[in-house]
Design a protein around this motif. Sequence first.
Motif, short mmCIF file in Angstrom:
data_model
loop_
_atom_site.label_atom_id
_atom_site.label_comp_id
_atom_site.label_asym_id
_atom_site.label_seq_id
_atom_site.Cartn_x
_atom_site.Cartn_y
_atom_site.Cartn_z
N ALA A 1 43.73 -56.26 54.63
CA ALA A 1 43.55 -54.82 54.42
C ALA A 1 42.09 -54.43 54.31
N GLY A 2 41.19 -55.42 54.22
CA GLY A 2 39.77 -55.13 54.16
C GLY A 2 39.22 -54.97 52.76
N ILE A 3 40.04 -55.19 51.74
CA ILE A 3 39.56 -55.07 50.36
C ILE A 3 38.72 -56.28 49.98
N VAL A 4 39.21 -57.46 50.30
CA VAL A 4 38.44 -58.69 50.12
C VAL A 4 37.78 -59.00 51.45
N GLN A 5 36.45 -58.94 51.50
CA GLN A 5 35.74 -59.06 52.76
C GLN A 5 35.51 -60.50 53.20
N SER A 6 35.31 -61.39 52.25
CA SER A 6 34.91 -62.74 52.58
C SER A 6 36.10 -63.60 53.03
N LEU A 7 36.01 -64.12 54.24
CA LEU A 7 37.01 -65.04 54.74
C LEU A 7 37.03 -66.31 53.91
N TRP A 8 35.84 -66.79 53.56
CA TRP A 8 35.76 -68.08 52.88
C TRP A 8 36.25 -67.99 51.45
N ALA A 9 36.02 -66.86 50.80
CA ALA A 9 36.57 -66.68 49.46
C ALA A 9 38.10 -66.66 49.51
N THR A 10 38.62 -65.98 50.53
CA THR A 10 40.08 -65.92 50.71
C THR A 10 40.65 -67.31 50.94
N GLU A 11 40.00 -68.07 51.83
CA GLU A 11 40.47 -69.41 52.14
C GLU A 11 40.42 -70.32 50.92
N THR A 12 39.38 -70.17 50.12
CA THR A 12 39.25 -70.99 48.91
C THR A 12 40.41 -70.72 47.96
N VAL A 13 40.75 -69.45 47.77
CA VAL A 13 41.87 -69.10 46.90
C VAL A 13 43.17 -69.68 47.45
N VAL A 14 43.37 -69.55 48.74
CA VAL A 14 44.60 -70.05 49.37
C VAL A 14 44.73 -71.55 49.18
N ILE A 15 43.65 -72.28 49.40
CA ILE A 15 43.69 -73.74 49.25
C ILE A 15 43.94 -74.14 47.80
N LEU A 16 43.31 -73.44 46.87
CA LEU A 16 43.55 -73.74 45.44
C LEU A 16 45.01 -73.49 45.07
N LEU A 17 45.59 -72.41 45.58
CA LEU A 17 47.00 -72.14 45.31
C LEU A 17 47.88 -73.21 45.95
N GLY A 18 47.47 -73.70 47.11
CA GLY A 18 48.22 -74.76 47.75
C GLY A 18 48.20 -76.05 46.93
N ILE A 19 47.06 -76.34 46.32
CA ILE A 19 46.96 -77.53 45.47
C ILE A 19 47.87 -77.39 44.26
N ILE A 20 47.88 -76.20 43.66
CA ILE A 20 48.77 -75.95 42.52
C ILE A 20 50.23 -76.13 42.94
N ALA A 21 50.59 -75.60 44.11
CA ALA A 21 51.96 -75.73 44.60
C ALA A 21 52.32 -77.19 44.81
N ALA A 22 51.39 -77.98 45.35
CA ALA A 22 51.64 -79.41 45.58
C ALA A 22 51.91 -80.14 44.27
N VAL A 23 51.14 -79.82 43.24
CA VAL A 23 51.35 -80.43 41.93
C VAL A 23 52.72 -80.05 41.37
N MET A 24 53.08 -78.78 41.53
CA MET A 24 54.35 -78.30 40.99
C MET A 24 55.56 -78.90 41.71
N ILE A 25 55.39 -79.27 42.98
CA ILE A 25 56.49 -79.92 43.71
C ILE A 25 56.91 -81.20 42.98
N PHE A 26 55.95 -81.96 42.54
CA PHE A 26 56.25 -83.21 41.82
C PHE A 26 56.75 -82.92 40.41
N ARG A 27 56.21 -81.90 39.78
CA ARG A 27 56.59 -81.62 38.39
C ARG A 27 57.98 -81.01 38.28
N LEU A 28 58.51 -80.49 39.39
CA LEU A 28 59.85 -79.90 39.36
C LEU A 28 60.96 -80.93 39.47
#
Length: 306
Positions: free
Chosen positions: A270-297
């Motif tokens: 939508a253009g609110i967050v301008q930085s591609l790399w900031a967006t990618e960093t957040v996405v990857i961090l969320l993916g790491i959290i999801a990976a950890v939770m897969i095992f914890r579930l």
Amino acid sequence: MMDIVKSKNPKLFAGHMRYTIFFVMKNPDRHSNEDLKLIFRGGSEVVSSASYAGMIVDFILAFGFPLVLLILFNKKGVLSWKPLTIGIFVFIIFSQVLEKLLHALMIAPGGTTLKFTPSPWAFAIYAALAAGVFEEIGRYIGLKWFFKEKPRYGDGLSLGLGHGGMEAILIGAFSAVYAMIFAHMINTGQLPDLHSQISQARLEDIKAHFIQQGFGTYVIAGVERVVALIIQIFLALVVSLSILRGTFKYVIYAIGLHVVFDFVPALHQAGIVQSLWATETVVILLGIIAAVMIFRLRPAFDSTKS
């Protein structure tokens, strides 16, 4: 992660979680100058060999990662074919058909605003919420109606692999092949042959777009497919708990988590967050959290055996 709307750009890095999550170069004009300097390599009249290499890496990640998980799950004895198939059909029907029909009614032609309001915040909220509702309700219906057993841990893994794997292949791998075909046509001078089907101005846009793409652009797209698949597996496990424990609240949890995973990518689109790399960093961090939770579930399934 997931395709929010159909890309208007030649490179269709649209994915659903759309995932969704977020797909590279959906709107190149939204990227900051710093982002463009990092991922663009202009000045040439052909697609570079580095870009070709990036397309290959993109394809390997998008096609290879689901295949590796399929083999690994089967080797570990946790693969369940029926939930896997349900996941595939849930992705096709709920994400690619039903959700797209709603987008056609709600999203303006530009692809970054809603028809009834120009607010980018409204678009971001709608995009993330629509993905969450359609995909998680779809998973719940698929398990509830077509899987008559109490889901085990492996069933949840397989459900997510079917959904996220099909998403990775149809959106990620096919996009990489699409990019390679266009790159070949540009480098061999065959692109003008499409003039009867596509306007000259559009052909020039396509050519400029592919020439400008660098190695990193395609690698990021492949990484996104990996992250999106991990998140889909985690969310499938959460929905499976809803069936296992006989309570709908876990579906609500899954929808909420899905919104969280998709919201920052939607803000970028939508253009609110301008930085591609900031967006990618957040996405990857969320993916790491999801990976950890897969095992914890896993203990949640082991402690609720029928």
